[in-house]
Design an enzyme around this catalytic site. Structure first.
Site, PDB file in Angstrom:
ATOM      1  N   ARG A   1       2.517  -9.719  -0.870  1.00  0.00           N
ATOM      2  CA  ARG A   1       2.729  -8.634  -1.832  1.00  0.00           C
ATOM      3  C   ARG A   1       3.697  -7.557  -1.334  1.00  0.00           C
ATOM      4  O   ARG A   1       4.220  -6.782  -2.120  1.00  0.00           O
ATOM      5  CB  ARG A   1       1.380  -7.988  -2.218  1.00  0.00           C
ATOM      6  CG  ARG A   1       0.655  -7.379  -1.049  1.00  0.00           C
ATOM      7  CD  ARG A   1      -0.793  -7.069  -1.395  1.00  0.00           C
ATOM      8  NE  ARG A   1      -1.011  -5.693  -1.775  1.00  0.00           N
ATOM      9  CZ  ARG A   1      -2.208  -5.138  -1.900  1.00  0.00           C
ATOM     10  NH1 ARG A   1      -3.302  -5.866  -1.710  1.00  0.00           N
ATOM     11  NH2 ARG A   1      -2.334  -3.883  -2.229  1.00  0.00           N
TER      12      ARG A   1
ATOM     13  N   HIS B   1       0.814  -1.219   0.000  1.00  0.00           N
ATOM     14  CA  HIS B   1       0.000   0.000   0.000  1.00  0.00           C
ATOM     15  C   HIS B   1       0.846   1.267   0.000  1.00  0.00           C
ATOM     16  O   HIS B   1       0.434   2.305  -0.489  1.00  0.00           O
ATOM     17  CB  HIS B   1      -1.016  -0.039   1.147  1.00  0.00           C
ATOM     18  CG  HIS B   1      -2.156  -0.951   0.820  1.00  0.00           C
ATOM     19  ND1 HIS B   1      -2.283  -2.205   1.337  1.00  0.00           N
ATOM     20  CD2 HIS B   1      -3.179  -0.810  -0.061  1.00  0.00           C
ATOM     21  CE1 HIS B   1      -3.349  -2.787   0.823  1.00  0.00           C
ATOM     22  NE2 HIS B   1      -3.912  -1.968  -0.025  1.00  0.00           N
TER      23      HIS B   1
ATOM     24  N   ASN C   1      -3.926  -7.069  -7.138  1.00  0.00           N
ATOM     25  CA  ASN C   1      -2.824  -7.044  -6.147  1.00  0.00           C
ATOM     26  C   ASN C   1      -2.981  -8.188  -5.162  1.00  0.00           C
ATOM     27  O   ASN C   1      -2.035  -8.917  -4.867  1.00  0.00           O
ATOM     28  CB  ASN C   1      -2.828  -5.721  -5.373  1.00  0.00           C
ATOM     29  CG  ASN C   1      -2.800  -4.525  -6.287  1.00  0.00           C
ATOM     30  OD1 ASN C   1      -2.379  -4.640  -7.424  1.00  0.00           O
ATOM     31  ND2 ASN C   1      -3.264  -3.391  -5.810  1.00  0.00           N
ATOM     32  N   ASP C   2      -4.193  -8.319  -4.653  1.00  0.00           N
ATOM     33  CA  ASP C   2      -4.436  -9.414  -3.709  1.00  0.00           C
ATOM     34  C   ASP C   2      -4.633 -10.735  -4.433  1.00  0.00           C
ATOM     35  O   ASP C   2      -4.211 -11.776  -3.944  1.00  0.00           O
ATOM     36  CB  ASP C   2      -5.660  -9.102  -2.845  1.00  0.00           C
ATOM     37  CG  ASP C   2      -5.284  -8.193  -1.689  1.00  0.00           C
ATOM     38  OD1 ASP C   2      -4.253  -8.452  -1.060  1.00  0.00           O
ATOM     39  OD2 ASP C   2      -6.015  -7.223  -1.430  1.00  0.00           O
TER      40      ASP C   2
ATOM     41  N   ARG D   1     -10.548   3.962  -1.794  1.00  0.00           N
ATOM     42  CA  ARG D   1     -10.070   3.166  -0.652  1.00  0.00           C
ATOM     43  C   ARG D   1     -10.402   3.920   0.642  1.00  0.00           C
ATOM     44  O   ARG D   1      -9.553   4.632   1.192  1.00  0.00           O
ATOM     45  CB  ARG D   1      -8.560   2.945  -0.747  1.00  0.00           C
ATOM     46  CG  ARG D   1      -8.105   2.043  -1.881  1.00  0.00           C
ATOM     47  CD  ARG D   1      -6.597   1.829  -1.819  1.00  0.00           C
ATOM     48  NE  ARG D   1      -6.156   0.733  -2.635  1.00  0.00           N
ATOM     49  CZ  ARG D   1      -5.582   0.849  -3.843  1.00  0.00           C
ATOM     50  NH1 ARG D   1      -5.400   2.040  -4.364  1.00  0.00           N
ATOM     51  NH2 ARG D   1      -5.188  -0.219  -4.494  1.00  0.00           N
TER      52      ARG D   1
ATOM     53  N   CYS E   1      -9.101  -3.239 -11.062  1.00  0.00           N
ATOM     54  CA  CYS E   1      -8.660  -2.066 -10.294  1.00  0.00           C
ATOM     55  C   CYS E   1      -7.330  -2.297  -9.579  1.00  0.00           C
ATOM     56  O   CYS E   1      -6.855  -1.424  -8.858  1.00  0.00           O
ATOM     57  CB  CYS E   1      -9.730  -1.607  -9.313  1.00  0.00           C
ATOM     58  SG  CYS E   1     -10.025  -2.778  -7.990  1.00  0.00           S
TER      59      CYS E   1
ATOM     60  N   ARG F   1     -15.471   1.718  -1.939  1.00  0.00           N
ATOM     61  CA  ARG F   1     -15.180   0.414  -1.341  1.00  0.00           C
ATOM     62  C   ARG F   1     -15.276   0.535   0.176  1.00  0.00           C
ATOM     63  O   ARG F   1     -14.709   1.462   0.759  1.00  0.00           O
ATOM     64  CB  ARG F   1     -13.765  -0.038  -1.723  1.00  0.00           C
ATOM     65  CG  ARG F   1     -13.390  -1.323  -0.997  1.00  0.00           C
ATOM     66  CD  ARG F   1     -12.068  -1.854  -1.419  1.00  0.00           C
ATOM     67  NE  ARG F   1     -10.963  -1.141  -0.801  1.00  0.00           N
ATOM     68  CZ  ARG F   1      -9.693  -1.456  -1.024  1.00  0.00           C
ATOM     69  NH1 ARG F   1      -9.385  -2.423  -1.853  1.00  0.00           N
ATOM     70  NH2 ARG F   1      -8.729  -0.782  -0.429  1.00  0.00           N
TER      71      ARG F   1
ATOM     72  N   GLU G   1     -10.715 -10.925  -5.294  1.00  0.00           N
ATOM     73  CA  GLU G   1      -9.314 -10.786  -4.867  1.00  0.00           C
ATOM     74  C   GLU G   1      -8.739 -12.096  -4.354  1.00  0.00           C
ATOM     75  O   GLU G   1      -7.597 -12.143  -3.912  1.00  0.00           O
ATOM     76  CB  GLU G   1      -9.194  -9.776  -3.729  1.00  0.00           C
ATOM     77  CG  GLU G   1      -9.863  -8.477  -3.979  1.00  0.00           C
ATOM     78  CD  GLU G   1      -9.473  -7.425  -2.962  1.00  0.00           C
ATOM     79  OE1 GLU G   1      -8.444  -6.789  -3.128  1.00  0.00           O
ATOM     80  OE2 GLU G   1     -10.228  -7.254  -1.978  1.00  0.00           O
TER      81      GLU G   1
END
Ligand code: PEP
Ligand code: MG
Length: 578
Positions: A466, A190, A455-456, A297, A503, A333, A432
């Site tokens: 990650r 992040h 990403n996840d 986010r 995304c 989200r 995810e």
């Protein structure tokens, strides 16, 4: 001159003196002192040992501490601090090897802690924690006010740190902090995501950059190639100054396509949305030519403030974004807390496997007051714009149903309180996890849209953390397992006639765009500064060739084969971007 190779996470070139952030939780950089400073350095260490011991004696004599167990722990710590041989070990290191007091303390105590930790006896190995505690106490006395402070910086620097938190990075003042480099981290951690959003050049995963860096050296951060150059020679410095100028020129050129459509050469329209962490970034999304917000986010509302936000704080933040976007879509989200993002009260509750722990929707479903507060604010704000709600990290239909049930509960509460809200707000989920991807056809029947958090998804599919630089070479969107999931999700979503966005960071990596288009994806949401570059890629390709490329990739067996093929294809289409 020294060149270090890491992971490029945010493009651009930064050249400045370093601001080295020492953290009590991490390794203190190895720095030398002049022989003439030996005596002063030894005195500092003696003072720190004395002050730490006095501090412990003071706490120990406090009447409030009645527990014998705690008193025992203090007694052990005190014994260490009064141990002459320990003090001698530290001062010998300073005098013999001419190292700073803080490095001598840190390295000596960490050696002892490692020795304890390697003991088979659990009671003894657990004592390593006590040693770390003593190290921290001594370092606090040694570094004290001297610790360099990012918030009060008033000249241009590049930050060099062992690790930076996303919140810490979000607070960087771009005027002075020109770039950063860290030992830890991965491309989709992040912190890296925040750096990209801010447009600060950054390289992470350098493993030991903090250890040998000298605060007087010039440092170059090459966020395009993932390199850090320490004390560059004259020709290298000149070359990088030239590259920085060229990079800025390319950025300005990309800005000129802001108002052009994101459409392929053969006329297929693509929707480009922006990912944001803070309301003010909504403006940047529009500025960069984005068509809406594909991922807000919202957990950053928690991360950035000293106190937990209330319903009104949520509502105000959402309304600010909605006001900026008008009737353009805003996907809010729900909080994705846990893993590497914590609330004020949970900051110090560590889990053994936080990415597999109480995170995201799981955390919300166990903290209903907090979850409902956010949902109330979203549903109220939704009246004013084109809002959609999205749940992160859904792993099963049961979880989706639970989350939707809470939304219905909140609607009933608002109804009872006669508060205006939007009842028909579309509800979607993030794909995810492999479990969500593999059951996409089932989940699609009970939600309005999907958004793929690559990403996840990559992290959980390949079992690679990650944010962990030690396994970062294993983390790749080009792995056939990931591509196979991406293909089946879009197939299932199309069959169920629900929209799907990508995304995750894959959508902002130019080499993946042709593949994603060829697999059938038509909506991407990405860090705002990356929108023009991705638009340029889209405008340079034809869907027919993307389809051919995807067909070929789906037949490949290895990640290496896929990534090499994708890179070569992208270079042919757009040499200037690579
Ligand atoms: C993702 O996982 O791809 C995603 C977009 O969510 P985040 O990066 O916030 O975990
Ligand atoms: Mg995610």
């Amino acid at each position: 001159m020294e060149i270090k190779k890491g992971i490029a996470v945010s493009p651009g070139i930064a050249i400045a003196k370093p601001l080295i952030i020492d953290s009590e939780d991490y390794r203190i950089p190895r720095r030398s002192i002049l022989a003439s400073a030996k005596v002063a350095e030894v005195k500092k260490v003696r003072d720190a040992f004395r002050k730490a011991a006095e501090e412990l004696e003071r706490i120990d004599s406090d009447d409030k501490i009645a527990e014998n167990e705690i008193k025992d722990i203090f007694a052990v710590h005190l014994r260490f601090l009064k141990d002459k041989s320990l003090l001698k070990k530290v001062t010998d290191l300073i005098c013999d090897e001419l190292l700073t007091a803080e490095y001598a303390v840190s390295t000596t105590l960490r050696d002892i802690a490692n020795h304890f930790a390697s003991m088979p006896d659990r009671y003894i190995s657990e004592r390593a924690t006590d040693i770390y505690d003593i190290e921290k106490r001594l370092l606090r006395h040694l570094l004290g006010r001297k610790r360099e402070d990012v918030e009060h910086i008033n000249h241009e620097v590049v930050v060099v740190a062992h690790e930076l938190g996303p919140t810490q990075t979000a607070g960087f003042d771009k005027k002075f902090i020109k770039g950063f480099a860290t030992d830890a981290g991965g491309r989709t951690s992040h912190t890296a995501i925040v750096a990209r959003s801010l447009g600060i050049p950054a390289v992470v995963g350098l493993k030991d950059v903090t250890e040998n860096i000298d605060s007087t050296a010039t440092v170059i951060i090459d966020g395009n190639r993932g390199m850090v150059v320490i004390s560059p020679d004259e020709p290298t410095l000149k070359q990088y100054q030239q590259l920085a100028v060229e990079f800025e020129r390319l950025e300005r050129e990309l800005d000129t396509i802001r108002d052009l459509d994101a459409v392929t050469r053969d006329g297929v329209a693509v929707e480009l949305l922006g990912n944001i962490e803070f309301p003010h970034e909504a403006e940047i999304v529009l500025d960069k030519g984005g068509h809406g917000i594909g991922l807000y986010r919202t957990e950053f509302l928690y991360l950035y403030s000293e106190t937990e936000p209330n319903e009104d704080d949520h509502y105000k933040a959402y309304c600010e974004v909605i006001r900026t976007l008008g009737d353009k879509p805003v996907v809010i989200r729900t909080m994705d807390l846990g893993a590497d993002k914590f609330t004020q009260s949970r900051r110090f509750t560590r889990e053994p496997n936080p990415f597999l722990g109480l995170r995201s929707i799981r955390f919300c479903l166990q903290n209903l007051v907090m979850f409902k507060t956010q949902l109330r604010a979203i549903l109220r704000a939704a009246v004013h714009g084109n809002v959609r709600v999205m749940f992160p990290l859904i792993t099963s239909l049961h979880e989706l149903r639970q989350a939707k049930m809470i939304v219905r509960d909140v609607m009933e509460d608002l109804e009872e309180d006669s508060i205006e809200y939007r009842a028909d707000v579309p509800v979607g989920i993030m794909i995810e996890t492999p479990s969500a991807a593999l059951t996409a056809s089932i989940l699609a029947g009970e939600c309005d849209f999907f958004s793929i958090g690559t990403n996840d998804l990559i992290q959980y599919t390949l079992a690679v953390d990650r944010g962990n630089e030690r396994v970062s070479t294993l983390y790749s969107g080009a792995d056939p397992a990931v591509i196979s999931l991406l293909r089946s999700v879009i197939h299932d979503a199309n069959k169920a006639r629900i929209g799907t966005t990508i995304c995750g960071e894959m959508a902002s990596e130019p080499e993946f765009i042709m593949l994603l288009l060829g697999l059938g994806y038509r909506t991407f949401s990405l860090a705002p500064p990356m929108i023009p570059e991705i638009k340029k890629v889209i405008r340079s390709v034809a869907i027919e060739s993307c389809n051919n490329l995807a067909r070929k990739v789906l037949l490949m067996n290895s990640e290496r084969e896929v990534i090499n093929y994708l890179r070569n294809a992208a270079i042919k289409v757009l040499p200037e971007v690579f």
